[in-house]
Design an enzyme around this catalytic site. Structure first.
Site, mmCIF file in Angstrom:
data_model
loop_
_atom_site.group_PDB
_atom_site.id
_atom_site.type_symbol
_atom_site.label_atom_id
_atom_site.label_comp_id
_atom_site.label_asym_id
_atom_site.label_seq_id
_atom_site.Cartn_x
_atom_site.Cartn_y
_atom_site.Cartn_z
ATOM 1 N N PHE A 47 0.850 -1.195 0.000
ATOM 2 C CA PHE A 47 0.000 0.000 0.000
ATOM 3 C C PHE A 47 0.891 1.254 0.000
ATOM 4 O O PHE A 47 1.864 1.313 0.747
ATOM 5 C CB PHE A 47 -0.903 -0.019 1.230
ATOM 6 N N ASP B 100 0.861 -4.627 8.844
ATOM 7 C CA ASP B 100 -0.250 -3.711 8.601
ATOM 8 C C ASP B 100 -1.494 -4.584 8.403
ATOM 9 O O ASP B 100 -1.567 -5.385 7.464
ATOM 10 C CB ASP B 100 0.022 -2.860 7.360
HETATM 11 C C1 PLP Z 1 -6.289 1.821 4.064
HETATM 12 C C2 PLP Z 1 -4.862 1.546 4.342
HETATM 13 C C3 PLP Z 1 -4.061 2.487 4.982
HETATM 14 C C4 PLP Z 1 -4.648 3.824 5.326
HETATM 15 O O1 PLP Z 1 -3.777 4.725 5.890
HETATM 16 P P1 PLP Z 1 -4.376 6.119 6.370
HETATM 17 O O2 PLP Z 1 -3.281 6.718 7.131
HETATM 18 O O3 PLP Z 1 -5.619 5.836 7.156
HETATM 19 O O4 PLP Z 1 -4.744 6.911 5.164
HETATM 20 C C5 PLP Z 1 -2.749 2.147 5.261
HETATM 21 N N1 PLP Z 1 -2.250 0.942 4.900
HETATM 22 C C6 PLP Z 1 -3.012 0.019 4.268
HETATM 23 C C7 PLP Z 1 -2.439 -1.295 3.902
HETATM 24 C C8 PLP Z 1 -4.324 0.307 3.958
HETATM 25 O O5 PLP Z 1 -5.059 -0.588 3.321
#
Ligand code: PLP
Length: 407
Positions: free
Chosen positions: A125, A194
């Site tokens: 991501f 994550d």
């Molecule tokens: C949705 C998501 C995020 C979101 O990060 P934000 O700081 O809330 O914008 C981070 N990592 C992954 C893998 C995600 O799917």
């Protein structure tokens, strides 16, 4: 019997079917994007009304104590903990996933002096990869990316931290958390998972696999609302050595001593930085309570049944799209992704029919199956719409072909 004729039977036998009624879902919509923004629990509005009118309006500043505002971050973290296989005092709800990534990556680096490589995979991501860049710019970290089948061999004596997303946001492919955590530890590295696309959709066992750190998202399967606070996990064995780099006053051992000098709170509370977003936490707590009530094991079982049924329905309609998610339900999260050069236009045509999925550049149609509120009838309907969109060729119309500037 075709899948469509079995729908009623499946929904009648679904032990989670009645939970759909605990959510607000617009009429005429099949919502296949709960992996991006979870649906609204019916209890959220009234709960927020109460927090606003009573706790804020009447209680004013007294509510920090009388309404439990001070404890909210830790209390909600404690409710998320069992969903991810952690103890209650190892999880806290705070900040965004991005900010929590920064805190944990920087803290992990400091725990491995002499090592500065953060190992991840290409296509992780974006924010996960970007959060390394700031630390690189400060000369603290070096990013190393290795394809998933080469991660283990990329774990050498320079790696301070292995940082991966458990369920891939685009493909839904799930990493083997236990094996990778073990491999990283064998190489002397720490591990950060994550869990943004896992938490609330499937069981995770952070302590079972011996993970060091984790982050996760509050607005996806936890239904905490747009921009909901995220969460962070630090394994208890790291509580004494982990230093949080964002040394704000809410992570202080005694914030209201107003001392000139920072002294981190013991334990997970140290992860806090500034004043917590009380309204956001209140909405998150409703979502977490509801997901915890349903239970992640039941949610995962249903998620697998939904996606399998959807695939069967597609086949029954003769739809042939390239599945980029793992074909075995046990190897993916709660989504199915299909690769086609026309993914954008097909997605737009589906949305025009009320089937809300999403598009991930350049060519992925991503359909999420949030098990808390979707039915087998939704699966049959979505499969039928997708088949009709493809056979009618309606996605070729100009309105669906136009590329949005921001996707
Ligand atoms: C949705 C998501 C995020 C979101 O990060 P934000 O700081 O809330 O914008 C981070 N990592 C992954 C893998 C995600 O799917």
């Amino acid at each position: 019997m075709t899948p469509e004729t079995r729908v009623a039977e499946f929904d009648a036998a679904d032990p989670l079917a009645h939970y759909r009624d605990r959510f607000t879902l617009p009429g005429g919509v099949i919502y296949l994007d709960g992996n991006s923004l979870g649906a609204l629990p019916k209890a959220t509005g009234p709960a927020l009304q109460q927090v606003i009118a009573q706790q804020w309006g009447e209680g004013l500043i007294r509510s920090w104590n009388s309404a439990g505002w001070f404890e909210a971050a830790g209390r909600i973290g404690g409710k998320i903990a069992p969903l991810v296989g952690a103890d209650r005092d190892e999880v806290i709800a705070c900040d965004s996933t991005s900010v929590n990534l920064f805190k944990l990556i920087a803290g992990a680096l400091a725990m491995r002096p002499g090592r500065r490589v953060i190992l991840s995979e290409p296509g992780n991501f974006p924010t996960d990869l970007y959060m390394i860049a700031g630390l690189e710019a400060q000369g603290l970290a070096t990013r190393r990316l290795a394809e998933r089948h080469r991660l283990t061999e990329a774990l050498d004596g320079d790696v301070a931290l292995l940082m991966l997303t458990h369920v891939h946001y685009k493909t839904g492919a799930m990493h083997d958390m236990a094996a990778l955590t073990r491999a990283a530890h064998d190489a002397g590295a720490l591990v950060l998972w994550d869990l943004s696309h896992s938490t609330g959709a499937l069981p995770v066992d952070l302590n079972g696999v011996g993970a060091d750190f984790a982050v996760g998202c509050g607005y996806k399967y936890l239904c905490g609302g747009p921009g909901a606070p995220a969460f962070a996990f630090v394994a208890r064995r790291n509580h004494d050595t982990f230093q949080q780099p964002l040394t704000g006053w809410f992570g202080h051992a005694s914030p209201f001593a107003f001392s000139d000098d920072y002294e981190g709170a013991p334990g997970i509370e140290r992860l806090q930085c500034g004043t917590p977003p009380v309204l956001g936490l209140a909405a998150l707590e409703i979502g977490v309570d509801l997901i915890a009530e349903i239970g992640v094991h039941r949610l995962y079982a249903k998620s697998q049944a939904l996606s399998e049924f959807f695939l069967e329905s597609l086949m029954a309609h003769g739809v042939e799209l390239e599945l980029v998610s793992p074909p075995q339900a046990g190897k993916r999260g709660s989504q199915l992704s299909f690769r086609t050069p026309d993914a954008y236009a097909i997605c737009q045509a589906l949305i025009a029919r009320g089937v809300i999925g999403d598009f991930r550049a350049p060519d992925v149609l991503r359909l999420g199956f949030a098990p808390a509120y979707l039915s087998f009838a939704d699966m049959a309907g979505a499969a039928r719409h997708l088949a009709e969109v493809l056979t009618s060729g309606e996605w070729q119309r100009a309105e669906f072909q136009e590329r949005a500037a921001v996707t």
